[in-house]
Design an enzyme around this catalytic site. Structure first.
Site, PDB file in Angstrom:
ATOM      1  CE1 TYR A  18     -20.246   7.839  21.107  1.00 50.68           C
ATOM      2  CE2 TYR A  18     -20.774  10.138  21.903  1.00 50.68           C
ATOM      3  CZ  TYR A  18     -20.330   9.107  20.746  1.00 50.68           C
ATOM      4  OH  TYR A  18     -20.381   9.564  19.395  1.00 50.68           O
ATOM      5  CD  GLU A  40     -24.787   9.862  15.231  1.00 47.06           C
ATOM      6  OE1 GLU A  40     -25.900  10.544  15.275  1.00 47.06           O
ATOM      7  OE2 GLU A  40     -23.732   9.989  15.891  1.00 47.06           O
ATOM      8  CD1 TRP A  48     -24.518  10.269  21.936  1.00 51.59           C
ATOM      9  CD2 TRP A  48     -25.405   9.375  20.083  1.00 51.59           C
ATOM     10  NE1 TRP A  48     -23.800   9.329  21.324  1.00 51.59           N
ATOM     11  CE2 TRP A  48     -24.357   8.614  20.274  1.00 51.59           C
ATOM     12  CE3 TRP A  48     -26.386   8.833  19.344  1.00 51.59           C
ATOM     13  CZ2 TRP A  48     -23.816   7.508  19.468  1.00 51.59           C
ATOM     14  CZ3 TRP A  48     -25.790   7.938  18.296  1.00 51.59           C
ATOM     15  CH2 TRP A  48     -24.744   7.093  18.486  1.00 51.59           C
TER      16      TRP A  48
END
Length: 184
Positions: A18, A40, A48
Site C-alpha cells: 500500500y 476512510e 488503517w
C-alpha cells in the site's frame, strides 16, 4: 541495499505494498476518490491496517465502490451489509456511505467532478511536507479542517478533520513521506 520506507509501513507486506504503490500518489479520478472516502470513513476509530485487510471484502460488498449504485441502496441491502462478516458491520457507517454517495454526486453536478472540488482546497497542487519523523506528521491541518467543515456543510458524514487529512494523504493531495523514505 535495503529500501528505506516510512516506518509505519513496515508492519507487513500488505502495508508495504500500500505504501509503495498507493499512499501519497496523486489521485484525479472520482472513482478512486470515492473508494478512499468509503474506506476512510469506515476506518474512523479503527486502524488503517484493519481496513486494508478487509478492502477486497468492502469492494465486493459495495459493488466495486460504484457510488451511483450505492446511492440507491435499499434497506434490504443495508441488512445484507449488516450480516456481512467480511466488512465492518456498523449501521451508522453503512448509512453514511449511502448518504455520502448521494452527496458525492451532488458535488459532481456542482463542480463537474469531485476531483475538481477536492483539489481546489490545495489550489490544485500537492502539498509536500518534509517530515523527518512520524511525530512531525500532523493528524489534522487548517486545510483538512476547512475541507471537513465544507463536506459536513454539504451533508457528508463520518468525515471529520482527522479522517479527511488521512484521505488527503492517501490520495496524494499531501505528501507526508519521511525525508529518508525512498518514495518521498
Amino acid at each position: 541495499m535495503d529500501i528505506v520506507r516510512c516506518g509505519w509501513s513496515e508492519k507487513d507486506d500488505l502495508y508495504r505494498k500500500y505504501h509503495d504503490e498507493e499512499w501519497g500518489k496523486a489521485v484525479y479520478d472520482d472513482e478512486t476518490f470515492f473508494e478512499f472516502l468509503v474506506l476512510e470513513s469506515f476506518q474512523a476509530g479503527l486502524s488503517w491496517h484493519t481496513i486494508l485487510k478487509k478492502r477486497e471484502n468492502f469492494k465486493e460488498a459495495f459493488d466495486n465502490f460504484n457510488y451511483k449504485k450505492i446511492a440507491n441502496y435499499s434497506e434490504d441491502k443495508v441488512e445484507e451489509l449488516m450480516s456481512n462478516a467480511g466488512i465492518i458491520r456498523n449501521r451508522l457507517k453503512i448509512l453514511a456511505t449511502i448518504n455520502n454517495a448521494q452527496r458525492f454526486q451532488e458535488v459532481q453536478k456542482e463542480f463537474g467532478t469531485f476531483s475538481i472540488y477536492i483539489w481546489s482546497f490545495v489550489a490544485g497542487k500537492i502539498i509536500v511536507n518534509h517530515p523527518k519523523t512520524l511525530k512531525e506528521v500532523p493528524a489534522t491541518t487548517e486545510i483538512s479542517d476547512a475541507l471537513s467543515k465544507d463536506l459536513k456543510k454539504r451533508g457528508f458524514k463520518f468525515l471529520g478533520s482527522t479522517v479527511v487529512y488521512a484521505h488527503m494523504q492517501a490520495t496524494g493531495m499531501v505528501n507526508d513521506h519521511l525525508v529518508d523514505c525512498i518514495f518521498k
